[in-house]
Design an enzyme around this catalytic site. Structure first.
Site, PDB file in Angstrom:
ATOM      1  N   ARG A   1      66.654  43.153  59.894  1.00  0.00           N
ATOM      2  CA  ARG A   1      66.440  44.602  60.023  1.00  0.00           C
ATOM      3  C   ARG A   1      67.706  45.381  59.684  1.00  0.00           C
ATOM      4  O   ARG A   1      67.645  46.497  59.172  1.00  0.00           O
ATOM      5  CB  ARG A   1      65.969  44.934  61.433  1.00  0.00           C
ATOM      6  CG  ARG A   1      64.527  44.496  61.674  1.00  0.00           C
ATOM      7  CD  ARG A   1      64.223  44.456  63.137  1.00  0.00           C
ATOM      8  NE  ARG A   1      62.813  44.285  63.431  1.00  0.00           N
ATOM      9  CZ  ARG A   1      62.356  44.010  64.642  1.00  0.00           C
ATOM     10  NH1 ARG A   1      63.198  43.905  65.662  1.00  0.00           N
ATOM     11  NH2 ARG A   1      61.070  43.856  64.842  1.00  0.00           N
TER      12      ARG A   1
ATOM     13  N   PHE B   1      52.988  55.962  70.298  1.00  0.00           N
ATOM     14  CA  PHE B   1      52.971  55.520  68.896  1.00  0.00           C
ATOM     15  C   PHE B   1      51.964  54.395  68.634  1.00  0.00           C
ATOM     16  O   PHE B   1      51.950  53.818  67.549  1.00  0.00           O
ATOM     17  CB  PHE B   1      54.378  55.082  68.462  1.00  0.00           C
ATOM     18  CG  PHE B   1      55.004  54.009  69.316  1.00  0.00           C
ATOM     19  CD1 PHE B   1      54.710  52.666  69.106  1.00  0.00           C
ATOM     20  CD2 PHE B   1      55.890  54.346  70.328  1.00  0.00           C
ATOM     21  CE1 PHE B   1      55.279  51.678  69.880  1.00  0.00           C
ATOM     22  CE2 PHE B   1      56.473  53.358  71.110  1.00  0.00           C
ATOM     23  CZ  PHE B   1      56.163  52.018  70.883  1.00  0.00           C
TER      24      PHE B   1
ATOM     25  N   ARG C   1      64.963  36.106  67.066  1.00  0.00           N
ATOM     26  CA  ARG C   1      65.191  37.509  67.467  1.00  0.00           C
ATOM     27  C   ARG C   1      66.599  37.953  67.051  1.00  0.00           C
ATOM     28  O   ARG C   1      66.801  39.070  66.608  1.00  0.00           O
ATOM     29  CB  ARG C   1      65.020  37.670  68.977  1.00  0.00           C
ATOM     30  CG  ARG C   1      63.621  37.347  69.490  1.00  0.00           C
ATOM     31  CD  ARG C   1      62.643  38.450  69.327  1.00  0.00           C
ATOM     32  NE  ARG C   1      62.968  39.619  70.127  1.00  0.00           N
ATOM     33  CZ  ARG C   1      62.212  40.708  70.176  1.00  0.00           C
ATOM     34  NH1 ARG C   1      61.093  40.775  69.462  1.00  0.00           N
ATOM     35  NH2 ARG C   1      62.555  41.732  70.919  1.00  0.00           N
TER      36      ARG C   1
ATOM     37  N   TYR D   1      49.071  44.068  69.775  1.00  0.00           N
ATOM     38  CA  TYR D   1      49.974  45.092  70.318  1.00  0.00           C
ATOM     39  C   TYR D   1      49.465  45.674  71.645  1.00  0.00           C
ATOM     40  O   TYR D   1      49.854  46.782  72.017  1.00  0.00           O
ATOM     41  CB  TYR D   1      50.162  46.205  69.290  1.00  0.00           C
ATOM     42  CG  TYR D   1      51.150  45.856  68.188  1.00  0.00           C
ATOM     43  CD1 TYR D   1      52.408  45.333  68.480  1.00  0.00           C
ATOM     44  CD2 TYR D   1      50.847  46.077  66.843  1.00  0.00           C
ATOM     45  CE1 TYR D   1      53.322  45.022  67.490  1.00  0.00           C
ATOM     46  CE2 TYR D   1      51.757  45.771  65.835  1.00  0.00           C
ATOM     47  CZ  TYR D   1      52.993  45.240  66.171  1.00  0.00           C
ATOM     48  OH  TYR D   1      53.905  44.947  65.184  1.00  0.00           O
TER      49      TYR D   1
ATOM     50  N   GLU E   1      50.602  34.894  70.750  1.00  0.00           N
ATOM     51  CA  GLU E   1      50.513  35.395  69.377  1.00  0.00           C
ATOM     52  C   GLU E   1      50.135  34.284  68.399  1.00  0.00           C
ATOM     53  O   GLU E   1      49.349  34.502  67.474  1.00  0.00           O
ATOM     54  CB  GLU E   1      51.841  36.069  68.997  1.00  0.00           C
ATOM     55  CG  GLU E   1      52.048  37.350  69.800  1.00  0.00           C
ATOM     56  CD  GLU E   1      53.433  37.961  69.683  1.00  0.00           C
ATOM     57  OE1 GLU E   1      54.303  37.377  69.001  1.00  0.00           O
ATOM     58  OE2 GLU E   1      53.649  39.029  70.277  1.00  0.00           O
TER      59      GLU E   1
ATOM     60  N   LYS F   1      55.975  42.250  57.942  1.00  0.00           N
ATOM     61  CA  LYS F   1      55.064  43.388  58.067  1.00  0.00           C
ATOM     62  C   LYS F   1      54.711  43.951  56.678  1.00  0.00           C
ATOM     63  O   LYS F   1      55.341  43.583  55.679  1.00  0.00           O
ATOM     64  CB  LYS F   1      55.721  44.463  58.951  1.00  0.00           C
ATOM     65  CG  LYS F   1      55.925  44.011  60.402  1.00  0.00           C
ATOM     66  CD  LYS F   1      56.438  45.169  61.241  1.00  0.00           C
ATOM     67  CE  LYS F   1      56.668  44.760  62.682  1.00  0.00           C
ATOM     68  NZ  LYS F   1      57.062  45.915  63.524  1.00  0.00           N
TER      69      LYS F   1
ATOM     70  N   HIS G   1      58.156  41.164  62.510  1.00  0.00           N
ATOM     71  CA  HIS G   1      57.857  41.047  63.949  1.00  0.00           C
ATOM     72  C   HIS G   1      58.160  39.619  64.377  1.00  0.00           C
ATOM     73  O   HIS G   1      57.910  38.677  63.619  1.00  0.00           O
ATOM     74  CB  HIS G   1      56.380  41.346  64.219  1.00  0.00           C
ATOM     75  CG  HIS G   1      55.954  40.943  65.603  1.00  0.00           C
ATOM     76  ND1 HIS G   1      56.110  41.764  66.698  1.00  0.00           N
ATOM     77  CD2 HIS G   1      55.435  39.787  66.078  1.00  0.00           C
ATOM     78  CE1 HIS G   1      55.682  41.121  67.770  1.00  0.00           C
ATOM     79  NE2 HIS G   1      55.274  39.913  67.427  1.00  0.00           N
TER      80      HIS G   1
ATOM     81  N   THR H   1      65.370  46.247  67.178  1.00  0.00           N
ATOM     82  CA  THR H   1      64.129  46.893  66.710  1.00  0.00           C
ATOM     83  C   THR H   1      64.430  48.137  65.891  1.00  0.00           C
ATOM     84  O   THR H   1      63.833  48.367  64.848  1.00  0.00           O
ATOM     85  CB  THR H   1      63.247  47.265  67.926  1.00  0.00           C
ATOM     86  OG1 THR H   1      63.016  46.077  68.682  1.00  0.00           O
ATOM     87  CG2 THR H   1      61.915  47.841  67.486  1.00  0.00           C
TER      88      THR H   1
ATOM     89  N   ASN I   1      59.882  48.280  60.156  1.00  0.00           N
ATOM     90  CA  ASN I   1      61.094  47.492  60.379  1.00  0.00           C
ATOM     91  C   ASN I   1      60.934  46.032  59.927  1.00  0.00           C
ATOM     92  O   ASN I   1      61.550  45.128  60.469  1.00  0.00           O
ATOM     93  CB  ASN I   1      61.556  47.609  61.840  1.00  0.00           C
ATOM     94  CG  ASN I   1      60.514  47.086  62.811  1.00  0.00           C
ATOM     95  OD1 ASN I   1      59.445  46.653  62.395  1.00  0.00           O
ATOM     96  ND2 ASN I   1      60.830  47.103  64.080  1.00  0.00           N
TER      97      ASN I   1
END
Ligand code: CMP
Length: 143
Positions: free
Chosen positions: A102, A57, A85, A49, A126, A9, A115, A91, A112
């Site tokens: 993270r 948010f 993951r 998203y 995606e 990110k 993704h 998260t 964070n």
């Protein structure tokens, strides 16, 4: 072989974490099938998203992911979706175990660092949103 979509990110790019993050997946033994540094157009961010559209948010999420370049990647390997993951960590950075991406670098739930797709369906969706078929490279890799 299974594929997943991962993205460093804007906060991770700004903090020079592209190398560290890609190195973790390389060392784990996964195969890089595609990668690019890119600015995400607002429409793509909203589509990516889409499942969070009703969340309070959502605006913040879209503003943040379009605030600077991201490093989009496709990684390939056995159980790569679930394994990535686990390597990313929870998260919320406060709940992410030390040693995870993270856990080591995340500061807030919004910023964070990374993704990663959470299922086969989202990985396919995606990858299709971010990459053309011809941008993905099929090759042999020993380990
Ligand atoms: P990501 O895996 O990119 O997918 C959805 C994102 O929503 C998630 O990472 C978080 O960064 C973000 N997110 C979740 N909860 C919040 C929140 N309360 N405020 C801002 N962003 C959030």
């Amino acid at each position: 072989m299974e594929k997943t979509f991962l993205m460093v990110k804007p906060d991770g790019v700004q903090r020079n974490l592209i190398g560290d993050i890609t190195a973790r997946f390389e060392r784990k033994g996964f195969k890089l099938a595609g990668a690019k540094l890119m600015a995400i157009p607002t429409e793509l961010a909203e589509e990516h998203y889409g499942e969070h559209k009703e969340k309070p948010f959502f605006g913040e999420l879209v503003d943040f992911i379009t605030s600077g370049p991201v490093f989009a990647m496709v990684w390939e390997g056995e159980d790569v979706i679930a394994t990535a993951r686990t390597m990313m960590g929870a998260t919320k950075p406060a709940e992410a175990a030390p040693g995870t991406i993270r856990g080591d670098y995340g500061v807030t739930v919004g910023k964070n660092v990374i993704h990663g797709s959470d299922s086969k369906e989202s990985a396919e969706r995606e990858i299709g949103l971010f990459f053309d078929e011809k941008e993905l490279v099929d090759y042999e890799k020993d380990s």
